[in-house]
Write a protein that holds these residues in place. Structure first.
Motif, PDB file in Angstrom:
ATOM      1  N   MET A   1      -3.513  -2.294   6.776  1.00 23.53           N
ATOM      2  CA  MET A   1      -3.498  -3.466   5.945  1.00 23.53           C
ATOM      3  C   MET A   1      -4.907  -4.033   5.937  1.00 23.53           C
ATOM      4  O   MET A   1      -5.529  -4.184   6.968  1.00 23.53           O
ATOM      5  CB  MET A   1      -2.485  -4.467   6.505  1.00 23.53           C
ATOM      6  N   THR A   2      -5.372  -4.366   4.759  1.00 23.79           N
ATOM      7  CA  THR A   2      -6.719  -4.893   4.610  1.00 23.79           C
ATOM      8  C   THR A   2      -6.650  -6.307   4.075  1.00 23.79           C
ATOM      9  O   THR A   2      -5.971  -6.571   3.095  1.00 23.79           O
ATOM     10  CB  THR A   2      -7.518  -4.021   3.623  1.00 23.79           C
ATOM     11  N   ASP A   3      -7.352  -7.216   4.748  1.00 23.91           N
ATOM     12  CA  ASP A   3      -7.457  -8.603   4.266  1.00 23.91           C
ATOM     13  C   ASP A   3      -8.892  -8.850   3.843  1.00 23.91           C
ATOM     14  O   ASP A   3      -9.827  -8.479   4.542  1.00 23.91           O
ATOM     15  CB  ASP A   3      -7.108  -9.604   5.376  1.00 23.91           C
ATOM     16  N   GLU A   4      -9.044  -9.466   2.673  1.00 26.87           N
ATOM     17  CA  GLU A   4     -10.372  -9.855   2.211  1.00 26.87           C
ATOM     18  C   GLU A   4     -10.361 -11.354   1.974  1.00 26.87           C
ATOM     19  O   GLU A   4      -9.460 -11.885   1.346  1.00 26.87           O
ATOM     20  CB  GLU A   4     -10.724  -9.147   0.904  1.00 26.87           C
ATOM     21  N   ILE A   5     -11.379 -12.049   2.473  1.00 29.29           N
ATOM     22  CA  ILE A   5     -11.496 -13.494   2.281  1.00 29.29           C
ATOM     23  C   ILE A   5     -12.768 -13.743   1.481  1.00 29.29           C
ATOM     24  O   ILE A   5     -13.857 -13.337   1.875  1.00 29.29           O
ATOM     25  CB  ILE A   5     -11.548 -14.237   3.630  1.00 29.29           C
ATOM     26  N   HIS A   6     -12.602 -14.395   0.317  1.00 28.57           N
ATOM     27  CA  HIS A   6     -13.732 -14.733  -0.547  1.00 28.57           C
ATOM     28  C   HIS A   6     -13.855 -16.256  -0.612  1.00 28.57           C
ATOM     29  O   HIS A   6     -12.887 -16.941  -0.886  1.00 28.57           O
ATOM     30  CB  HIS A   6     -13.528 -14.186  -1.973  1.00 28.57           C
ATOM     31  N   THR A   7     -15.044 -16.735  -0.339  1.00 28.65           N
ATOM     32  CA  THR A   7     -15.295 -18.178  -0.425  1.00 28.65           C
ATOM     33  C   THR A   7     -16.315 -18.418  -1.527  1.00 28.65           C
ATOM     34  O   THR A   7     -17.377 -17.793  -1.551  1.00 28.65           O
ATOM     35  CB  THR A   7     -15.829 -18.719   0.922  1.00 28.65           C
ATOM     36  N   THR A   8     -15.955 -19.323  -2.427  1.00 30.74           N
ATOM     37  CA  THR A   8     -16.881 -19.674  -3.515  1.00 30.74           C
ATOM     38  C   THR A   8     -17.188 -21.163  -3.432  1.00 30.74           C
ATOM     39  O   THR A   8     -16.361 -21.961  -3.020  1.00 30.74           O
ATOM     40  CB  THR A   8     -16.264 -19.351  -4.897  1.00 30.74           C
ATOM     41  N   ARG A   9     -18.428 -21.503  -3.808  1.00 33.86           N
ATOM     42  CA  ARG A   9     -18.866 -22.914  -3.758  1.00 33.86           C
ATOM     43  C   ARG A   9     -19.233 -23.349  -5.177  1.00 33.86           C
ATOM     44  O   ARG A   9     -20.016 -22.708  -5.858  1.00 33.86           O
ATOM     45  CB  ARG A   9     -20.066 -23.037  -2.824  1.00 33.86           C
ATOM     46  N   ASP A  10     -18.598 -24.422  -5.576  1.00 30.03           N
ATOM     47  CA  ASP A  10     -18.892 -24.992  -6.899  1.00 30.03           C
ATOM     48  C   ASP A  10     -20.221 -25.752  -6.833  1.00 30.03           C
ATOM     49  O   ASP A  10     -20.682 -26.132  -5.755  1.00 30.03           O
ATOM     50  CB  ASP A  10     -17.776 -25.945  -7.336  1.00 30.03           C
ATOM     51  N   PRO A  11     -20.840 -26.000  -7.995  1.00 32.43           N
ATOM     52  CA  PRO A  11     -22.113 -26.749  -8.017  1.00 32.43           C
ATOM     53  C   PRO A  11     -21.991 -28.149  -7.419  1.00 32.43           C
ATOM     54  O   PRO A  11     -22.965 -28.684  -6.893  1.00 32.43           O
ATOM     55  CB  PRO A  11     -22.469 -26.815  -9.491  1.00 32.43           C
ATOM     56  N   ASP A  12     -20.788 -28.722  -7.443  1.00 37.15           N
ATOM     57  CA  ASP A  12     -20.663 -30.077  -6.887  1.00 37.15           C
ATOM     58  C   ASP A  12     -20.447 -30.056  -5.375  1.00 37.15           C
ATOM     59  O   ASP A  12     -20.294 -31.086  -4.744  1.00 37.15           O
ATOM     60  CB  ASP A  12     -19.530 -30.834  -7.580  1.00 37.15           C
ATOM     61  N   GLY A  13     -20.381 -28.846  -4.759  1.00 39.04           N
ATOM     62  CA  GLY A  13     -20.281 -28.742  -3.311  1.00 39.04           C
ATOM     63  C   GLY A  13     -18.896 -28.400  -2.786  1.00 39.04           C
ATOM     64  O   GLY A  13     -18.738 -28.153  -1.594  1.00 39.04           O
ATOM     65  N   THR A  19      -7.857 -15.516  -0.376  1.00 43.52           N
ATOM     66  CA  THR A  19      -7.544 -14.433   0.562  1.00 43.52           C
ATOM     67  C   THR A  19      -6.768 -13.364  -0.190  1.00 43.52           C
ATOM     68  O   THR A  19      -5.755 -13.647  -0.832  1.00 43.52           O
ATOM     69  CB  THR A  19      -6.684 -14.951   1.741  1.00 43.52           C
ATOM     70  N   ILE A  20      -7.237 -12.146  -0.108  1.00 41.93           N
ATOM     71  CA  ILE A  20      -6.568 -11.014  -0.749  1.00 41.93           C
ATOM     72  C   ILE A  20      -5.968 -10.157   0.356  1.00 41.93           C
ATOM     73  O   ILE A  20      -6.676  -9.677   1.248  1.00 41.93           O
ATOM     74  CB  ILE A  20      -7.558 -10.188  -1.587  1.00 41.93           C
ATOM     75  N   VAL A  21      -4.659  -9.998   0.322  1.00 37.94           N
ATOM     76  CA  VAL A  21      -3.953  -9.192   1.323  1.00 37.94           C
ATOM     77  C   VAL A  21      -3.489  -7.913   0.633  1.00 37.94           C
ATOM     78  O   VAL A  21      -2.747  -7.960  -0.341  1.00 37.94           O
ATOM     79  CB  VAL A  21      -2.742  -9.962   1.902  1.00 37.94           C
ATOM     80  N   ASP A  22      -3.925  -6.794   1.158  1.00 38.45           N
ATOM     81  CA  ASP A  22      -3.557  -5.494   0.600  1.00 38.45           C
ATOM     82  C   ASP A  22      -2.547  -4.849   1.540  1.00 38.45           C
ATOM     83  O   ASP A  22      -2.896  -4.387   2.625  1.00 38.45           O
ATOM     84  CB  ASP A  22      -4.811  -4.624   0.453  1.00 38.45           C
ATOM     85  N   HIS A  23      -1.284  -4.827   1.135  1.00 38.30           N
ATOM     86  CA  HIS A  23      -0.235  -4.215   1.949  1.00 38.30           C
ATOM     87  C   HIS A  23      -0.212  -2.717   1.712  1.00 38.30           C
ATOM     88  O   HIS A  23      -0.368  -2.249   0.595  1.00 38.30           O
ATOM     89  CB  HIS A  23       1.138  -4.789   1.580  1.00 38.30           C
ATOM     90  N   GLU A  24       0.047  -1.975   2.790  1.00 36.86           N
ATOM     91  CA  GLU A  24       0.201  -0.538   2.642  1.00 36.86           C
ATOM     92  C   GLU A  24       1.533  -0.271   1.953  1.00 36.86           C
ATOM     93  O   GLU A  24       2.494  -1.000   2.150  1.00 36.86           O
ATOM     94  CB  GLU A  24       0.182   0.139   4.017  1.00 36.86           C
ATOM     95  N   PRO A  25       1.589   0.754   1.159  1.00 34.55           N
ATOM     96  CA  PRO A  25       2.857   1.045   0.484  1.00 34.55           C
ATOM     97  C   PRO A  25       3.940   1.427   1.492  1.00 34.55           C
ATOM     98  O   PRO A  25       3.653   2.029   2.535  1.00 34.55           O
ATOM     99  CB  PRO A  25       2.523   2.228  -0.433  1.00 34.55           C
ATOM    100  N   ARG A  26       5.168   1.046   1.169  1.00 33.28           N
ATOM    101  CA  ARG A  26       6.277   1.380   2.066  1.00 33.28           C
ATOM    102  C   ARG A  26       6.530   2.868   1.995  1.00 33.28           C
ATOM    103  O   ARG A  26       6.471   3.482   0.949  1.00 33.28           O
ATOM    104  CB  ARG A  26       7.522   0.617   1.643  1.00 33.28           C
ATOM    105  N   ARG A  27       6.845   3.408   3.125  1.00 34.87           N
ATOM    106  CA  ARG A  27       7.155   4.829   3.183  1.00 34.87           C
ATOM    107  C   ARG A  27       8.664   4.978   3.153  1.00 34.87           C
ATOM    108  O   ARG A  27       9.397   4.076   3.487  1.00 34.87           O
ATOM    109  CB  ARG A  27       6.562   5.439   4.439  1.00 34.87           C
ATOM    110  N   GLY A  28       9.136   6.144   2.787  1.00 37.45           N
ATOM    111  CA  GLY A  28      10.571   6.386   2.667  1.00 37.45           C
ATOM    112  C   GLY A  28      11.240   6.623   3.998  1.00 37.45           C
ATOM    113  O   GLY A  28      11.938   7.612   4.175  1.00 37.45           O
ATOM    114  N   GLY A  29      11.056   5.758   4.962  1.00 36.02           N
ATOM    115  CA  GLY A  29      11.643   5.927   6.289  1.00 36.02           C
ATOM    116  C   GLY A  29      13.154   5.881   6.277  1.00 36.02           C
ATOM    117  O   GLY A  29      13.815   6.589   7.017  1.00 36.02           O
TER     118      GLY A  29
END
Length: 87
Positions: A1-13, A19-29
């Motif tokens: 599982m991969t998590d990505e966190i992106h922070t953006t700052r607006d001109p006013d501060g 947060t982007i969470v990438d789940h692994e595909p379910r397997r046919g268990g």
């Protein structure tokens, strides 16, 4: 599982965090477990029927042998009776 966190700052501060969470595909268990269980049931049924078939054959053989012993005893009894009667 991969998590990505992106922070953006607006001109006013102000900041925005995404947060982007990438789940692994379910397997046919579930399917695999069901298949394994089905195979185990089929093998158990086969073994049980083989065991019951062997028991039936053994019982038939013992019954046949008992009949033959009974017939032989009858023949011996008849021969002894004939010998005593002088035939």
């Amino acid at each position: 599982m991969t998590d990505e966190i992106h922070t953006t700052r607006d001109p006013d501060g102000t900041t925005h965090t995404t947060t982007i969470v990438d789940h692994e595909p379910r397997r046919g268990g579930g399917f695999g477990m069901m298949l394994i269980l089905l195979v185990a049931i089929v093998v158990a049924a086969f073994v049980a029927f083989q065991f019951l078939g062997n028991e039936r054959a053994e019982t038939d053989a013992i019954t046949d042998a008992a009949h033959k012993v009974g017939d032989a005893a009858q023949n011996v009894g008849d021969a002894a009776s004939d010998a005593l009667d002088g035939r």
